[in-house]
Scaffold this active site. Structure first.
Site, mmCIF file in Angstrom:
data_model
loop_
_atom_site.group_PDB
_atom_site.id
_atom_site.type_symbol
_atom_site.label_atom_id
_atom_site.label_comp_id
_atom_site.label_asym_id
_atom_site.label_seq_id
_atom_site.Cartn_x
_atom_site.Cartn_y
_atom_site.Cartn_z
ATOM 1 C CG PHE A 19 -1.807 -1.290 1.210
ATOM 2 C CD1 PHE A 19 -2.689 -1.593 0.170
ATOM 3 C CD2 PHE A 19 -1.639 -2.209 2.233
ATOM 4 C CE1 PHE A 19 -3.411 -2.774 0.180
ATOM 5 C CE2 PHE A 19 -2.349 -3.400 2.244
ATOM 6 C CZ PHE A 19 -3.238 -3.686 1.214
ATOM 7 N NE ARG A 20 1.533 3.099 -5.360
ATOM 8 C CZ ARG A 20 2.345 2.409 -6.143
ATOM 9 N NH1 ARG A 20 3.628 2.314 -5.870
ATOM 10 N NH2 ARG A 20 1.888 1.837 -7.237
ATOM 11 C CG LEU A 21 1.495 2.521 3.954
ATOM 12 C CD1 LEU A 21 0.632 1.980 5.082
ATOM 13 C CD2 LEU A 21 1.484 4.057 3.992
#
Ligand SMILES: Cc1cc2nc3c(=O)[nH]c(=O)nc-3n(C[C@H](O)[C@H](O)[C@H](O)COP(=O)(O)O)c2cc1C
Length: 198
Positions: free
Chosen positions: A176-178
């Site tokens: 989740f692009r974290l």
């Protein structure tokens, strides 16, 4: 060394671990990196080169010193290197000053290259206009004749550059692009580590 890399406190040890993993998992050229320079017009420029050696003194690549990148580095001896290892969803970014490698270091690496590549280094006026492919082939044949029965010495315009990093960032893809990012700033052996938002 997947998600615990942010605990690392030695950027060179972490680079060694990641480069070893990339060497095992990348299908080709794990040592390929983008070299970014400052153009003679003051604008950025970038291209891929192969990283041919590294240690705590820096990261080395080889090229034609009269090429566009060679002229740019003569004017602005600073650069950024970027590794992107797709198979590991990782990137490593380095910034720092550029210094030419010694003639002895360049000679030693040049001697490991295939004879055809050494002939090519003489024949290619890298980044200059080439009217026709045949002109390059003629130049290669001329050089091969010139060095017939002798060692192909390193051309004076072919050598290496070392980037001594003052900033090294490690980036690892997370869901989740974290993503995880840590950056080391400083110089050997004093590095200041900071975690960055993705
Ligand atoms: C995978 C790959 C590896 C390359 N390795 C080198 C290299 O080690 N040295 C080099 O001079 N050019 C290398 N090149 C070519 C450069 O990207 C570039 O075309 C050339 O150096 C001219 O750049 P310049 O006009 O900015 O000087 C490589 C290209 C690719 C795609």
């Amino acid at each position: 060394m997947n998600h615990d890399f942010t605990a690392a406190d030695d950027p060179f040890a972490l680079f060694a671990a990641w480069f070893k993993e990339a060497s095992a998992s990348e299908p080709v050229d794990p040592n390929a990196m983008t070299l970014a320079t400052i153009g003679e017009d003051g604008h950025p420029d970038a291209r891929i080169v192969l990283m041919k050696g590294w240690d705590r003194a820096g990261f080395v690549f080889y090229t034609n010193t009269l090429s566009a990148k060679g002229r740019q580095l003569a004017g602005h001896p600073a650069a950024a290197f970027l590794f992107h290892w797709k198979s590991l969803a990782r990137q490593v970014r380095l910034r720092g000053a550029i210094t030419p490698v010694s003639a002895a270091e360049a000679d030693a690496y040049y001697a490991t290259r295939p004879r055809e590549s050494r002939i090519g280094a003489w024949a290619s006026r890298q980044s200059q206009p080439l009217a026709a492919r045949g002109d390059l082939e003629t130049a290669v044949a001329d050089v091969a004749r010139r060095f017939e029965n002798e060692d192909v010495a390193r051309p004076p315009h072919w050598s290496g550059y070392r980037l001594t990093p003052t900033r090294i960032e490690f980036w690892q893809d997370r869901p989740f692009r974290l993503h995880d990012r840590i950056v080391f700033e400083g110089a050997e052996p004093d590095w200041r580590k900071t975690r960055l938002y993705p």
